[in-house]
Every structure is written in C-alpha cells, then in structure tokens.
Design a protein around this motif. Structure first.
Motif, PDB file in Angstrom:
ATOM      1  N   ALA A 179       0.840  -1.208   0.000  1.00 27.61           N
ATOM      2  CA  ALA A 179       0.000   0.000   0.000  1.00 27.61           C
ATOM      3  C   ALA A 179       0.874   1.256   0.000  1.00 27.61           C
ATOM      4  CB  ALA A 179      -0.923   0.003   1.219  1.00 27.61           C
ATOM      5  N   VAL A 180       2.066   1.135   0.573  1.00 24.27           N
ATOM      6  CA  VAL A 180       2.941   2.314   0.674  1.00 24.27           C
ATOM      7  C   VAL A 180       3.961   2.319  -0.474  1.00 24.27           C
ATOM      8  CG1 VAL A 180       4.505   3.602   2.174  1.00 24.27           C
ATOM      9  CG2 VAL A 180       2.643   2.267   3.173  1.00 24.27           C
ATOM     10  N   SER A 181       4.879   1.351  -0.468  1.00 27.35           N
ATOM     11  CA  SER A 181       5.947   1.449  -1.470  1.00 27.35           C
ATOM     12  C   SER A 181       6.528   0.110  -1.927  1.00 27.35           C
ATOM     13  CB  SER A 181       7.083   2.306  -0.897  1.00 27.35           C
ATOM     14  OG  SER A 181       7.552   1.692   0.286  1.00 27.35           O
ATOM     15  N   ALA A 182       6.142  -0.993  -1.292  1.00 27.51           N
ATOM     16  CA  ALA A 182       6.755  -2.279  -1.673  1.00 27.51           C
ATOM     17  C   ALA A 182       6.245  -2.713  -3.051  1.00 27.51           C
ATOM     18  CB  ALA A 182       6.430  -3.345  -0.630  1.00 27.51           C
ATOM     19  N   PRO A 183       7.052  -3.491  -3.754  1.00 29.49           N
ATOM     20  CA  PRO A 183       6.625  -3.935  -5.097  1.00 29.49           C
ATOM     21  C   PRO A 183       5.506  -4.968  -4.994  1.00 29.49           C
ATOM     22  CG  PRO A 183       8.683  -4.997  -4.473  1.00 29.49           C
ATOM     23  CD  PRO A 183       8.376  -4.013  -3.387  1.00 29.49           C
ATOM     24  N   PRO A 184       4.733  -5.132  -6.087  1.00 28.42           N
ATOM     25  CA  PRO A 184       3.750  -6.208  -6.096  1.00 28.42           C
ATOM     26  C   PRO A 184       4.473  -7.533  -5.840  1.00 28.42           C
ATOM     27  CG  PRO A 184       4.141  -5.398  -8.329  1.00 28.42           C
ATOM     28  CD  PRO A 184       4.835  -4.457  -7.394  1.00 28.42           C
ATOM     29  N   THR A 185       3.825  -8.387  -5.094  1.00 31.16           N
ATOM     30  CA  THR A 185       4.548  -9.556  -4.580  1.00 31.16           C
ATOM     31  C   THR A 185       3.772 -10.857  -4.793  1.00 31.16           C
ATOM     32  OG1 THR A 185       5.599  -8.174  -2.887  1.00 31.16           O
ATOM     33  CG2 THR A 185       5.527 -10.543  -2.447  1.00 31.16           C
ATOM     34  N   ILE A 186       4.521 -11.889  -5.172  1.00 31.56           N
ATOM     35  CA  ILE A 186       3.972 -13.248  -5.231  1.00 31.56           C
ATOM     36  C   ILE A 186       4.755 -14.061  -4.204  1.00 31.56           C
ATOM     37  CG2 ILE A 186       3.657 -15.318  -6.665  1.00 31.56           C
ATOM     38  CD1 ILE A 186       3.885 -13.299  -9.115  1.00 31.56           C
ATOM     39  N   ARG A 187       4.060 -14.713  -3.333  1.00 28.03           N
ATOM     40  CA  ARG A 187       4.730 -15.460  -2.259  1.00 28.03           C
ATOM     41  C   ARG A 187       4.227 -16.898  -2.249  1.00 28.03           C
ATOM     42  NH1 ARG A 187       2.549 -15.516   3.563  1.00 28.03           N
ATOM     43  NH2 ARG A 187       4.078 -16.844   4.591  1.00 28.03           N
ATOM     44  N   PHE A 188       5.146 -17.844  -2.067  1.00 25.19           N
ATOM     45  CA  PHE A 188       4.758 -19.253  -1.936  1.00 25.19           C
ATOM     46  C   PHE A 188       5.100 -19.706  -0.527  1.00 25.19           C
ATOM     47  CE2 PHE A 188       5.619 -18.599  -6.444  1.00 25.19           C
ATOM     48  CZ  PHE A 188       4.449 -19.092  -6.997  1.00 25.19           C
ATOM     49  N   TYR A 189       4.208 -20.471   0.091  1.00 24.19           N
ATOM     50  CA  TYR A 189       4.491 -20.895   1.463  1.00 24.19           C
ATOM     51  C   TYR A 189       3.784 -22.181   1.858  1.00 24.19           C
ATOM     52  CZ  TYR A 189       0.247 -18.000   2.508  1.00 24.19           C
ATOM     53  OH  TYR A 189      -1.004 -17.423   2.550  1.00 24.19           O
ATOM     54  N   GLY A 190       4.297 -22.731   2.977  1.00 30.23           N
ATOM     55  CA  GLY A 190       3.713 -23.932   3.559  1.00 30.23           C
ATOM     56  C   GLY A 190       3.445 -23.712   5.029  1.00 30.23           C
ATOM     57  N   TRP A 191       2.889 -24.700   5.690  1.00 26.73           N
ATOM     58  CA  TRP A 191       2.410 -24.563   7.061  1.00 26.73           C
ATOM     59  C   TRP A 191       3.060 -25.595   7.961  1.00 26.73           C
ATOM     60  CZ3 TRP A 191      -2.054 -21.142   7.653  1.00 26.73           C
ATOM     61  CH2 TRP A 191      -2.465 -20.580   6.434  1.00 26.73           C
ATOM     62  N   ASP A 192       3.748 -25.149   8.971  1.00 26.56           N
ATOM     63  CA  ASP A 192       4.372 -26.050   9.931  1.00 26.56           C
ATOM     64  C   ASP A 192       4.206 -25.470  11.329  1.00 26.56           C
ATOM     65  OD1 ASP A 192       5.805 -28.080  11.073  1.00 26.56           O
ATOM     66  OD2 ASP A 192       7.771 -27.225  10.550  1.00 26.56           O
ATOM     67  N   HIS A 221      -4.523 -27.272   5.908  1.00 27.73           N
ATOM     68  CA  HIS A 221      -3.260 -26.969   5.238  1.00 27.73           C
ATOM     69  C   HIS A 221      -2.215 -28.043   5.516  1.00 27.73           C
ATOM     70  CE1 HIS A 221      -4.533 -22.955   3.988  1.00 27.73           C
ATOM     71  NE2 HIS A 221      -5.058 -22.805   5.190  1.00 27.73           N
ATOM     72  N   ASP A 222      -2.200 -29.037   4.651  1.00 24.68           N
ATOM     73  CA  ASP A 222      -1.194 -30.090   4.723  1.00 24.68           C
ATOM     74  C   ASP A 222      -1.185 -30.727   3.336  1.00 24.68           C
ATOM     75  OD1 ASP A 222       0.698 -31.765   5.838  1.00 24.68           O
ATOM     76  OD2 ASP A 222      -0.784 -33.247   6.455  1.00 24.68           O
ATOM     77  N   GLY A 223      -0.031 -30.986   2.803  1.00 24.89           N
ATOM     78  CA  GLY A 223       0.018 -31.602   1.487  1.00 24.89           C
ATOM     79  C   GLY A 223      -0.443 -30.671   0.387  1.00 24.89           C
ATOM     80  N   GLU A 224      -0.234 -29.385   0.577  1.00 24.00           N
ATOM     81  CA  GLU A 224      -0.591 -28.443  -0.488  1.00 24.00           C
ATOM     82  C   GLU A 224       0.469 -27.343  -0.554  1.00 24.00           C
ATOM     83  OE1 GLU A 224      -2.504 -25.285   1.516  1.00 24.00           O
ATOM     84  OE2 GLU A 224      -0.856 -26.362   2.458  1.00 24.00           O
ATOM     85  N   ILE A 225       0.407 -26.581  -1.624  1.00 29.12           N
ATOM     86  CA  ILE A 225       1.288 -25.413  -1.742  1.00 29.12           C
ATOM     87  C   ILE A 225       0.377 -24.187  -1.687  1.00 29.12           C
ATOM     88  CG2 ILE A 225       2.952 -24.187  -3.210  1.00 29.12           C
ATOM     89  CD1 ILE A 225       3.564 -26.947  -4.542  1.00 29.12           C
ATOM     90  N   THR A 226       0.691 -23.269  -0.801  1.00 29.95           N
ATOM     91  CA  THR A 226      -0.113 -22.053  -0.681  1.00 29.95           C
ATOM     92  C   THR A 226       0.618 -20.902  -1.374  1.00 29.95           C
ATOM     93  OG1 THR A 226      -0.853 -22.866   1.471  1.00 29.95           O
ATOM     94  CG2 THR A 226      -1.331 -20.569   0.980  1.00 29.95           C
ATOM     95  N   TYR A 227      -0.144 -20.008  -1.951  1.00 30.42           N
ATOM     96  CA  TYR A 227       0.455 -18.832  -2.583  1.00 30.42           C
ATOM     97  C   TYR A 227      -0.298 -17.592  -2.104  1.00 30.42           C
ATOM     98  CZ  TYR A 227      -3.709 -18.018  -5.312  1.00 30.42           C
ATOM     99  OH  TYR A 227      -5.007 -17.716  -5.637  1.00 30.42           O
ATOM    100  N   SER A 228       0.332 -16.448  -2.230  1.00 33.58           N
ATOM    101  CA  SER A 228      -0.416 -15.193  -2.130  1.00 33.58           C
ATOM    102  C   SER A 228       0.068 -14.260  -3.237  1.00 33.58           C
ATOM    103  CB  SER A 228      -0.272 -14.537  -0.744  1.00 33.58           C
ATOM    104  OG  SER A 228       1.065 -14.373  -0.390  1.00 33.58           O
ATOM    105  N   VAL A 229      -0.870 -13.524  -3.778  1.00 38.69           N
ATOM    106  CA  VAL A 229      -0.563 -12.484  -4.761  1.00 38.69           C
ATOM    107  C   VAL A 229      -1.036 -11.178  -4.151  1.00 38.69           C
ATOM    108  CG1 VAL A 229      -1.156 -11.529  -7.022  1.00 38.69           C
ATOM    109  CG2 VAL A 229      -0.756 -13.981  -6.786  1.00 38.69           C
ATOM    110  N   ILE A 230      -0.131 -10.226  -4.022  1.00 35.66           N
ATOM    111  CA  ILE A 230      -0.455  -8.975  -3.349  1.00 35.66           C
ATOM    112  C   ILE A 230       0.012  -7.820  -4.225  1.00 35.66           C
ATOM    113  CG2 ILE A 230      -0.106  -7.606  -1.241  1.00 35.66           C
ATOM    114  CD1 ILE A 230       0.711 -10.453   0.046  1.00 35.66           C
ATOM    115  N   ALA A 231      -0.928  -7.000  -4.654  1.00 37.31           N
ATOM    116  CA  ALA A 231      -0.599  -5.911  -5.575  1.00 37.31           C
ATOM    117  C   ALA A 231      -1.632  -4.800  -5.427  1.00 37.31           C
ATOM    118  CB  ALA A 231      -0.588  -6.423  -7.014  1.00 37.31           C
ATOM    119  N   LYS A 232      -1.302  -3.645  -5.958  1.00 34.54           N
ATOM    120  CA  LYS A 232      -2.285  -2.561  -5.988  1.00 34.54           C
ATOM    121  C   LYS A 232      -3.516  -3.047  -6.743  1.00 34.54           C
ATOM    122  CE  LYS A 232      -0.114   0.991  -4.022  1.00 34.54           C
ATOM    123  NZ  LYS A 232       1.009   1.684  -4.625  1.00 34.54           N
TER     124      LYS A 232
END
Lengths: 246, 94
Positions: free
Chosen positions: A28-41, A81-92
């Motif tokens: 919202a302020v200045s970071a670039p649009p972001t794609i993130r991949f993550y898992g849960w532990d 959340h187990d046995g999957e790949i999670t993503y987030s897409v965050i952009a203006k």
C-alpha cells in the motif's frame, strides 16, 4: 512493473497470515507487487473471516494432533493446510480487474497455466475454485483494502482425507465415512492426476505465476518481518480474533 | 432462531437471530463461507437488522441490508442481500 517473488518457506499459521497482511500494508505504501509461496508447519486449519470456529473445527482433535487454527482476513471456507502449496498475490488493486470475479479469474489463470505445464488440464469454476474433471484442486480467497488486493489460495499436491476430516467438524458423526467418500469424489490433487515431484509442481507454479511478468526473487524486508511478528502476536494468535463471531 | 442454507452457487450461509420479546431482533449473526468486501462491514449489516420487527417482509429486510452495503460501498460475493433477507425471514418464522 517489477514483481517480487518470495520463494517457498514454511511458517506457523499465525505468521503465515501475518506475513500476508504485513506485505499488503507495505505494498500500500511502497513495496513492489509480490507473489509469495508458502507452507504450514505445523499442519493447520484456516477458517474464513465469516465462519464460526466452533462449527467448522474439531477443537479436541486439533489439540490432540497439534494442528494450529487461525482465522483468515479473507472470506471463504475452512481449509486444511497439509500436502498443499499455498500462494499469495499482493498488488495494488489497479493491477487487476476492478470486477472481483474477473480478478479471481485472472489470478486463477496463473494456476491453470501452471497445472498445464505439468500436464494437468484444469478450469476456473467461479467464484473461487479451480477444478480438474469436475474435482476441486485449488481454492482461493481475496480481499481488498487500502487500494491493495490480496489473494491467497492453495493448490493440493497430495491430501490425506481421513486426517483432514478428523480435524474438520462434520455436521453428523454418523455420516463421517460418507462425507470422506464424497470428498474423495469431489477433491483431487496434483499427485492423483500425474506422477510429478513436489519440486516439479512448485517450479511449474513459479513459471505460471510469473508468465509475462518482469520479476526478481526477493525476501521480506526487515520492517515487513517486524510488522508480521507484531500482527501474529497482536491479532492472529489471539482468541479474540480466532474466536470472533461466536 | 436460526436458518442455514447452501445457496445457489454453493456458498453456505447461516443466519441466527436473538429476540427477548419475540417481536424484534436484538442480535443478528450472519456466518458462512461467502465473501464480503470490506469484511468488517458484516457488522454493519448485522447491526442494521437490530430492532427489525420479526414479522417484516423480505423486501423490508433486504432494503435495510442494501442500505447498509451502500453506506460502506461494500460488495457481497457468493450471496446477495436478497438471499440474506430470505434466510432471515425463514429463521424467524421457524
């Protein structure tokens, strides 16, 4: 526009949700649009913003199996959340269609492209699912705040339905077996569709999400990490947040 | 009083209504796996139904919800104001 891609890492449920929010604030302020991949532990269940925790989750079994529970700030249903790949897409917001359904279609298109790369033909099923031969392989949820769009979702790699249903509440214990059977008929995973390693699936997701975009691999900034830690503690770990709407 | 329904499109919506005098709503909770932007406007929708006579017709219930949505420039996805009004009416008629 240069995208930041944050490569796969595992965190607990509270940090995962806090990181998505911290990135949203930064974008919202200045970071670039972001794609993130993550898992849960450890393994976790996230519930939608409007859901009642007690109705969705078997708290006793979750405690027994060490499964974390967190409320998302997005709507939608409960996710194991187990046995999957999670993503987030965050952009203006302006990066995607103003029309919410269309923006789901745009971002889900990245997943459809990814699955095609590993030989799986899938399609978007409005509002927020991706299906393969009628079976769900991916669920997605979106929110928009302060001019920023956050969409996160999961792509099933392999799923243990018996364990999943031991953690999620079913309306009638007598039909638990039937529900699991029904779920087997309604849900699929990458592993069920093709013999593809986790790494191949992940590489395909990176390719699908970055197709046609300028991007560089990046990390969370120090301020994002600090903010995420603060949000995890002050919101996502609290019973006020997770037990909300009782 | 409550009523739950998987509405067309597949989203589950549950409406719960509390009333001490059995004639007006004291508290309302709308839950389920639908979407609403911004999410915290759910409380405005719920609050808009407090004080509503339980025998209100669906049009009157929908009008309150629509006004509340408009006030926050909020969008329901997967459920409509009309659906919520219908489920509210079903919950209180049970």
């Amino acid at each position: 526009m240069m995208w930041r891609v944050i490569e796969y890492s595992k965190n607990d449920a509270f940090m995962n949700m806090a990181i998505d929010e911290a990135i949203s604030e930064a974008v919202a302020v200045s970071a670039p649009p972001t794609i993130r991949f993550y898992g849960w532990d450890p393994t976790a269940i996230s519930i939608g913003y409007f859901q009642c925790l007690g109705k969705e989750v078997d708290l006793k079994n979750c405690a027994e199996f060490g499964i974390d529970i967190v409320r998302r700030r997005t709507g939608g249903g409960a996710v194991y959340h187990d046995g999957e790949i999670t993503y987030s897409v965050i952009a203006k917001e302006s990066v995607f269609s103003k029309d919410i359904l269309e923006s789901y279609r745009q971002i889900c298109g990245c997943i459809i492209d990814s699955l095609a790369l590993i030989g799986i033909k899938s399609e978007f099923k409005p509002i927020n699912d991706i299906i393969v031969n009628g079976k769900k392989i991916s669920g997605n949820a979106q929110t928009r705040r302060n001019g920023v769009l956050l969409q996160h979702g999961t792509i099933l790699y392999s799923v243990d339905l018996d364990r999943m249903f031991s953690a999620l509440k079913v309306s009638d214990e007598k039909i638990r077996d039937k529900l699991i059977q029904n779920a087997r008929e309604r849900v699929t995973s990458i592993s069920q569709q093709r013999t593809v390693s986790w790494n191949e699936a992940y590489e395909a997701l990176i390719s699908g999400f970055t197709k046609g975009k300028d991007f560089c691999l990046g990390d969370l900034s120090d301020s994002e990490i600090m903010r995420a830690k603060d949000l995890a503690k002050s919101r996502y770990m609290t019973s006020e947040w997770n037990m909300m709407r009782l | 009083m409550q009523f739950e329904e998987k509405i067309a499109g597949g989203k589950l919506v549950c409406i719960e209504v509390w009333s001490t005098d059995s004639s007006t709503a004291d508290r309302v909770r709308i839950s389920g796996d639908f979407f609403l932007h911004p999410e915290d406007s759910i409380e405005d929708i719920e609050d808009s139904l407090i004080g509503l006579p339980l025998d209100s017709n669906e049009g009157a219930i929908e009008a309150r919800i629509a006004k509340s949505l408009q006030k926050r420039d909020a969008s329901l996805i997967g459920v409509s104001a009309k659906d919520i009004a219908r489920l509210f009416a079903k919950a209180v008629s049970k």
